[in-house]
Scaffold this active site. Structure first.
Site, PDB file in Angstrom:
ATOM      1  CB  CYS A  53      -0.918  -0.041   1.208  1.00 55.55           C
ATOM      2  SG  CYS A  53      -1.632   1.543   1.664  1.00 55.55           S
ATOM      3  CB  CYS A 187     -24.285  -1.691  18.974  1.00 56.33           C
ATOM      4  SG  CYS A 187     -25.560  -1.783  20.232  1.00 56.33           S
ATOM      5  CB  CYS A 190     -22.970  -2.923  22.283  1.00 58.40           C
ATOM      6  SG  CYS A 190     -24.175  -3.828  21.272  1.00 58.40           S
TER       7      CYS A 190
END
Length: 435
Positions: A53, A187, A190
């Site tokens: 990369c 979430c 969560c």
């Protein structure tokens, strides 16, 4: 030939890590990631990269500066995703470089989306460190304003990370009782649950295990248990179980709610305590030392009460053990005369057998059964003790008496010792002598 050599060189270059052992950037792999990052108390900045990369190669000098600047304060690591594809996939890496900051809640790392300069990356990492410090000192920065969040008193290490690979072995194939949370890193509910879950895991340690599954990564198990929203919590009772044994958690989401719900389930499913014959001091300590109370019964000698008689008494005791199993008491029995020092210490035996005493080894106090040795009489006695009623007395000497090592009962009737016959055939008796 030139083209082939070029391809080989490219392949070799792509497999090389961007950082060397002389850099302050720590090489992370599947083998060391959990222990080094997830189970540590340190803040971590982690770059997920690929050697081929171009953006990753451009970042190298800046990232080295970050590692050097934060050395001793915040850990800086790098993962070669070309070699650690599974690990990078678990953390949702879809492009390179991806930088994540693993702060206080290691299950939900912060995605770094700022400028790729040493200054900006370092400032973001320090911001996460400040949040952790504020949270520990009670100055805010926690995931919930509820005072029951308890993030400082719960340990994230007590929450066991579950995956598609280890779920069956750790949960379904174990005798342990489990509460398992299926979550998604993004979430919000969560994230709010995380400190409560950690605190509950610490409080339930030794009784109920708490686990967590990243359902966005480990989709096989999430699908198997019908997970459609986050967080989803499932209860798995102790003992033999399969995928159909899972129950839905329907309690609240504070640590106290989770603990109370789990303990209620745990006590309903625990087996009755073993009724153990007192054959040695080790047996006494193993059975009773860690228990709140110990029920000690002295049954009649086997010559006074045959096997059928003894088994009737043992049946009563096992029935009472089942009835009071939630109390988690220890249960011992011995026969009259086998442990005389114990009988004297607890004042058992003076009014006949069978007899019973309940001992609190921590307080060195005991209480005697004065009623009948029957299910009704014992139940009344134990019920009063469970409510804190009943007369107690201090254990003499404030310590356990000597416990003798004896043979365990073989389950058979007792046998009277054979009388030795005396042969008088060779004895001369004078006529004047009398027998």
């Amino acid at each position: 030939m030139i083209l082939r050599a070029f391809v080989v060189l490219c392949c070799v270059a792509s497999s090389l890590a961007l950082y060397s052992s002389s850099d302050d950037v720590i090489a992370l792999t599947t083998a060391n990631f959990d222990k080094t990052v997830l189970k540590s108390d340190e803040i971590w900045v982690v770059e997920f990269y690929a050697p081929f990369c171009g953006h990753c190669r451009n970042l190298v000098p800046e990232y080295r500066k970050v590692a050097t600047a934060l050395k001793g304060v915040i850990k800086v690591g790098g993962i070669n995703c070309e070699e650690e594809q599974s690990l990078c996939g678990q953390h949702g890496v879809r492009g390179y470089p991806t930088i994540k900051i693993f702060g206080q809640n290691k299950r939900s790392p912060v995605d770094y989306n700022g400028q790729r300069t040493a200054k900006d990356i370092a400032e973001s990492a320090l911001a996460e460190a400040k949040k952790k410090i504020k949270n520990v000192l009670g100055g805010g920065g926690g995931s919930s304003s509820n005072s029951d969040s308890g993030s400082s008193s719960g340990s994230k290490d007590d929450v066991i990370e579950l995956t598609d690979a280890n779920f069956d072995k750790l949960v379904l194939q174990s005798e342990d009782t489990w509460l398992v949370e299926f979550y998604a890193p993004w979430c919000g509910h969560c994230k709010n649950l995380a400190p409560h879950w950690a605190k509950a895991a610490t409080e339930l340690k030794g009784k109920v295990k708490l686990g967590a599954v990243d359902a966005t990564v480990h989709q096989v198990k999430a699908s198997q248990f019908g997970v459609q929203g986050y967080p989803t919590i499932k209860y798995f009772p102790g003992g033999s179980k399969d995928r159909n044994s899972a129950e839905d958690y329907d309690g609240g989401r504070t640590s106290s709610d989770i603990v109370n719900w789990a303990l209620e389930k745990y006590s309903d499913n625990i087996p009755a305590p073993e009724l153990v014959q007192l054959t040695s001091e080790k047996v006494a300590r193993d059975t009773c030392e860690s228990k709140p109370l110990c029920v000690v019964s002295v049954l009649p000698h086997i010559l006074d009460c045959d096997a059928a008689c003894r088994n009737r008494y043992l049946g009563i005791l096992r029935s009472m053990g089942e009835k009071y199993k939630k109390k988690q008491w220890g249960w011992l029995w011995t026969e009259g005369g086998a442990q005389l020092e114990l009988e004297a210490t607890l004042d058992i035996g003076g009014f006949g057998y069978p007899a019973m005493a309940v001992v609190n080894l921590k307080k060195m106090k005991y209480s005697l059964l004065r009623g009948s040795f029957s299910e009704e009489g014992i139940n009344e006695f134990l019920r009063d003790l469970s409510y804190g009623r009943g007369h107690t007395a201090p254990v003499k000497g404030a310590e356990l008496p000597k416990i003798h090592t004896i043979e365990a009962w073989d389950g058979k009737d007792g046998q009277l010792p054979e009388e030795e016959e005396i042969d008088l055939s060779d004895v001369d008796l004078d006529e004047k002598d009398e027998l």
